[in-house]
Design a protein around this motif. Structure first.
Motif, mmCIF file in Angstrom:
data_model
loop_
_atom_site.group_PDB
_atom_site.id
_atom_site.type_symbol
_atom_site.label_atom_id
_atom_site.label_comp_id
_atom_site.label_asym_id
_atom_site.label_seq_id
_atom_site.Cartn_x
_atom_site.Cartn_y
_atom_site.Cartn_z
ATOM 1 N N MET A 1 0.845 -1.191 0.000
ATOM 2 C CA MET A 1 0.000 0.000 0.000
ATOM 3 C C MET A 1 0.881 1.242 0.000
ATOM 4 S SD MET A 1 -2.948 1.167 2.704
ATOM 5 C CE MET A 1 -4.053 -0.087 2.056
ATOM 6 N N ARG A 2 0.467 2.237 -0.779
ATOM 7 C CA ARG A 2 1.203 3.501 -0.816
ATOM 8 C C ARG A 2 0.326 4.629 -0.263
ATOM 9 N NH1 ARG A 2 4.683 5.425 -5.897
ATOM 10 N NH2 ARG A 2 6.126 4.057 -4.778
ATOM 11 N N LEU A 3 0.830 5.291 0.766
ATOM 12 C CA LEU A 3 0.194 6.477 1.333
ATOM 13 C C LEU A 3 1.026 7.689 0.954
ATOM 14 C CD1 LEU A 3 -0.548 5.162 4.952
ATOM 15 C CD2 LEU A 3 -2.007 4.998 2.920
ATOM 16 N N ALA A 4 0.363 8.816 0.748
ATOM 17 C CA ALA A 4 1.084 10.026 0.352
ATOM 18 C C ALA A 4 0.498 11.240 1.052
ATOM 19 C CB ALA A 4 1.009 10.222 -1.170
ATOM 20 N N THR A 5 1.345 12.245 1.243
ATOM 21 C CA THR A 5 0.872 13.558 1.661
ATOM 22 C C THR A 5 1.393 14.578 0.661
ATOM 23 O OG1 THR A 5 0.825 15.223 3.428
ATOM 24 C CG2 THR A 5 2.853 13.941 3.211
ATOM 25 N N TYR A 6 0.525 15.545 0.333
ATOM 26 C CA TYR A 6 0.889 16.522 -0.686
ATOM 27 C C TYR A 6 0.202 17.848 -0.365
ATOM 28 C CZ TYR A 6 2.176 17.995 -5.498
ATOM 29 O OH TYR A 6 2.721 18.625 -6.594
ATOM 30 N N ASN A 7 0.990 18.845 -0.030
ATOM 31 C CA ASN A 7 0.477 20.200 0.149
ATOM 32 C C ASN A 7 0.470 20.859 -1.225
ATOM 33 O OD1 ASN A 7 0.354 23.073 0.462
ATOM 34 N ND2 ASN A 7 0.965 22.875 2.597
ATOM 35 N N ILE A 8 -0.726 21.047 -1.775
ATOM 36 C CA ILE A 8 -0.874 21.610 -3.122
ATOM 37 C C ILE A 8 -1.210 23.091 -2.984
ATOM 38 C CG2 ILE A 8 -2.116 21.488 -5.302
ATOM 39 C CD1 ILE A 8 -2.598 18.528 -4.756
ATOM 40 N N GLU A 9 -0.255 23.917 -3.336
ATOM 41 C CA GLU A 9 -0.331 25.356 -3.096
ATOM 42 C C GLU A 9 -1.594 25.970 -3.720
ATOM 43 O OE1 GLU A 9 2.603 29.274 -3.654
ATOM 44 O OE2 GLU A 9 3.100 27.350 -4.571
ATOM 45 N N TRP A 10 -2.464 26.503 -2.868
ATOM 46 C CA TRP A 10 -3.691 27.180 -3.290
ATOM 47 C C TRP A 10 -4.446 26.400 -4.377
ATOM 48 C CZ3 TRP A 10 -5.848 30.161 -0.092
ATOM 49 C CH2 TRP A 10 -5.103 31.004 0.739
ATOM 50 N N PHE A 11 -4.686 25.125 -4.101
ATOM 51 C CA PHE A 11 -5.456 24.267 -5.003
ATOM 52 C C PHE A 11 -6.830 24.892 -5.275
ATOM 53 C CE2 PHE A 11 -6.160 19.368 -5.632
ATOM 54 C CZ PHE A 11 -6.384 19.585 -6.978
ATOM 55 N N ALA A 12 -7.369 25.598 -4.261
ATOM 56 C CA ALA A 12 -8.706 26.185 -4.383
ATOM 57 C C ALA A 12 -8.821 27.162 -5.546
ATOM 58 C CB ALA A 12 -9.082 26.899 -3.079
ATOM 59 N N TYR A 13 -7.700 27.782 -5.957
ATOM 60 C CA TYR A 13 -7.739 28.773 -7.032
ATOM 61 C C TYR A 13 -8.115 28.169 -8.382
ATOM 62 C CZ TYR A 13 -5.504 32.442 -4.190
ATOM 63 O OH TYR A 13 -5.214 33.397 -3.245
ATOM 64 N N ALA B 1 -5.496 30.591 -18.923
ATOM 65 C CA ALA B 1 -4.235 31.336 -18.872
ATOM 66 C C ALA B 1 -4.168 32.332 -17.717
ATOM 67 C CB ALA B 1 -4.008 32.071 -20.193
ATOM 68 N N LYS B 2 -5.196 32.370 -16.867
ATOM 69 C CA LYS B 2 -5.177 33.298 -15.736
ATOM 70 C C LYS B 2 -4.241 32.781 -14.640
ATOM 71 C CE LYS B 2 -9.753 35.265 -16.529
ATOM 72 N NZ LYS B 2 -11.093 35.530 -15.966
ATOM 73 N N PRO B 3 -3.740 33.689 -13.787
ATOM 74 C CA PRO B 3 -2.771 33.274 -12.760
ATOM 75 C C PRO B 3 -3.356 32.259 -11.781
ATOM 76 C CG PRO B 3 -2.774 35.661 -13.021
ATOM 77 C CD PRO B 3 -3.949 35.154 -13.790
ATOM 78 N N SER B 4 -2.546 31.316 -11.381
ATOM 79 C CA SER B 4 -2.913 30.371 -10.330
ATOM 80 C C SER B 4 -2.389 30.911 -9.004
ATOM 81 C CB SER B 4 -2.301 28.995 -10.615
ATOM 82 O OG SER B 4 -0.888 29.038 -10.425
ATOM 83 N N GLY B 5 -2.433 30.086 -7.973
ATOM 84 C CA GLY B 5 -1.858 30.486 -6.699
ATOM 85 C C GLY B 5 -0.368 30.281 -6.629
ATOM 86 N N ALA C 1 -6.397 21.622 0.327
ATOM 87 C CA ALA C 1 -7.397 21.099 -0.616
ATOM 88 C C ALA C 1 -8.400 22.188 -0.967
ATOM 89 C CB ALA C 1 -8.101 19.901 0.006
ATOM 90 N N PRO C 2 -9.177 22.016 -2.040
ATOM 91 C CA PRO C 2 -10.180 23.013 -2.441
ATOM 92 C C PRO C 2 -11.167 23.318 -1.314
ATOM 93 C CG PRO C 2 -9.877 21.387 -4.159
ATOM 94 C CD PRO C 2 -9.110 20.888 -2.990
ATOM 95 N N ASN D 1 5.881 23.269 -11.000
ATOM 96 C CA ASN D 1 4.712 24.063 -11.392
ATOM 97 C C ASN D 1 3.473 23.786 -10.545
ATOM 98 O OD1 ASN D 1 5.945 25.493 -13.525
ATOM 99 N ND2 ASN D 1 5.599 23.805 -14.952
ATOM 100 N N ALA D 2 3.458 22.645 -9.876
ATOM 101 C CA ALA D 2 2.262 22.260 -9.123
ATOM 102 C C ALA D 2 2.180 22.933 -7.771
ATOM 103 C CB ALA D 2 2.220 20.745 -8.947
#
Length: 331
Positions: free
Chosen positions: A1-13, A25-29, A59-60, A317-318
């Motif tokens: 089993m593979r578990l992961a943690t990932y802080n995705i910068e301003w995913f909500a944007y 093409a608009k700016p992301s976070g 997360a969003p 980029n993520a």
């Protein structure tokens, strides 16, 4: 089993008020990255991780018209991820939720918050004397940890806690004295959150349960000078003698030569990037016999990522954080 943690910068944007994915093409976070590029990069990284469960930090949003789980499941469908179901806990007002994406063919996960006299529910208040003035202070989480009851398809139960502890950064401080005062106050609050979290871990371990604490703790042994005032980092408090994470434990060793990092930030004053170890997958001793293998997917430190141009750029980029995975012999 593979578990992961990932802080995705301003995913909500990347989502509109109705949780529709916006890839344009608009700016992301992420500084200098548009929403199309960030969205494609996140998808590429998650596809490559191919984890059975991913704790998404930042997360969003969940709000009046938005739902974290709906947004994540739509993204998983768009990206073709087998981790296609989502569960979240208490919503916040920060637009940075904590949620788990998981493969329903491998495990089940439900939000299962606990409360006790020693460690109240994480959406409540924790009373502790922060400044040794013989008066109790009330501490709250701006992002309450996500407590999950996880059961593998083989029938093994796990207690999983997704966390995003308070940042120590002195946001809003203008003078040197203000920076010092805010930094110390933030660290006090972060350490209180760590004590609160550790007490919950103690209760689960005492009950004979497997425990995984996973996420962004915004701290690490020896990370800044203010740690000397308190004797321990919040990471050391959360782990205590009950949890294991070799990346965190390596920083406590004398004469460490190669320090791991899970994030990369830009300092506009020095015009240089710097790294920090902030993201962890900590497991109880009861899981150490399952041949655990930890990995930080760092674009400039992991050999496979360095040699893969597409993956390296996707990681950059993520987000300003990089994922951490843990592989266990668990079914």
């Amino acid at each position: 089993m593979r578990l992961a943690t990932y802080n995705i910068e301003w995913f909500a944007y990347l989502f509109d008020k109705n949780d529709r994915l916006m890839l344009d093409a608009k700016p992301s976070g992420v500084h200098g990255v548009d929403r199309y590029t960030q969205g494609r990069a996140i998808a590429h990284v998650l596809q490559r991780l191919d984890a059975d469960a991913i704790m998404i930090v930042e997360a969003p949003n969940t709000g009046r018209t938005q739902r974290t789980t709906r947004a994540l499941e739509a993204f998983a469908a768009e990206a073709g991820l087998r981790a296609c179901e989502a569960v979240s806990g208490y919503p916040t007002d920060t637009h940075q939720e904590i949620a788990l994406l998981y493969d329903p063919d491998v495990l089940d996960a439900v939000h299962d918050a606990r409360s006790s006299a020693a460690a109240p529910r994480f959406d409540g208040a924790f009373e502790i004397d922060l400044d040794v003035d013989e008066r109790l202070d009330k501490v709250e989480f701006s992002k309450p940890p996500l407590e999950l009851a996880v059961t593998t398809k083989g029938g093994t139960p796990l207690r999983m806690i997704g966390a995003h502890l308070k940042s120590k950064a002195p946001h809003g401080a203008r003078s040197k004295d203000e920076v010092t005062a805010v930094s110390i106050a933030n660290r006090r609050k972060q350490l209180a959150q760590a004590i609160w979290l550790h007490r919950r871990v103690e209760e689960h371990v005492a009950a004979g349960e497997h425990v995984v604490v996973i996420g962004d703790l915004n701290d690490g042994p020896g990370l800044d000078e203010f740690e000397k005032l308190f004797g321990q980092s919040s990471v050391e408090i959360v782990m205590g003698s009950l949890l294991n994470d070799p990346h965190a434990q390596s920083l406590k060793q004398p004469r460490a030569t190669a320090l791991p990092s899970t994030s990369r930030f830009y300092n506009p004053e020095t015009k240089r990037y710097f790294g920090a170890l902030l993201d962890y997958v900590m497991i109880s001793h009861s899981l150490m016999g399952l041949r655990p293998q930890w990995r930080i997917w760092h674009p400039f430190e992991d050999a496979e990522c360095i040699g893969d141009d597409e993956m390296r750029m996707a990681l950059l980029n993520a987000s300003d954080h990089f994922p951490v995975t843990l592989d266990l012999d668990l079914a």
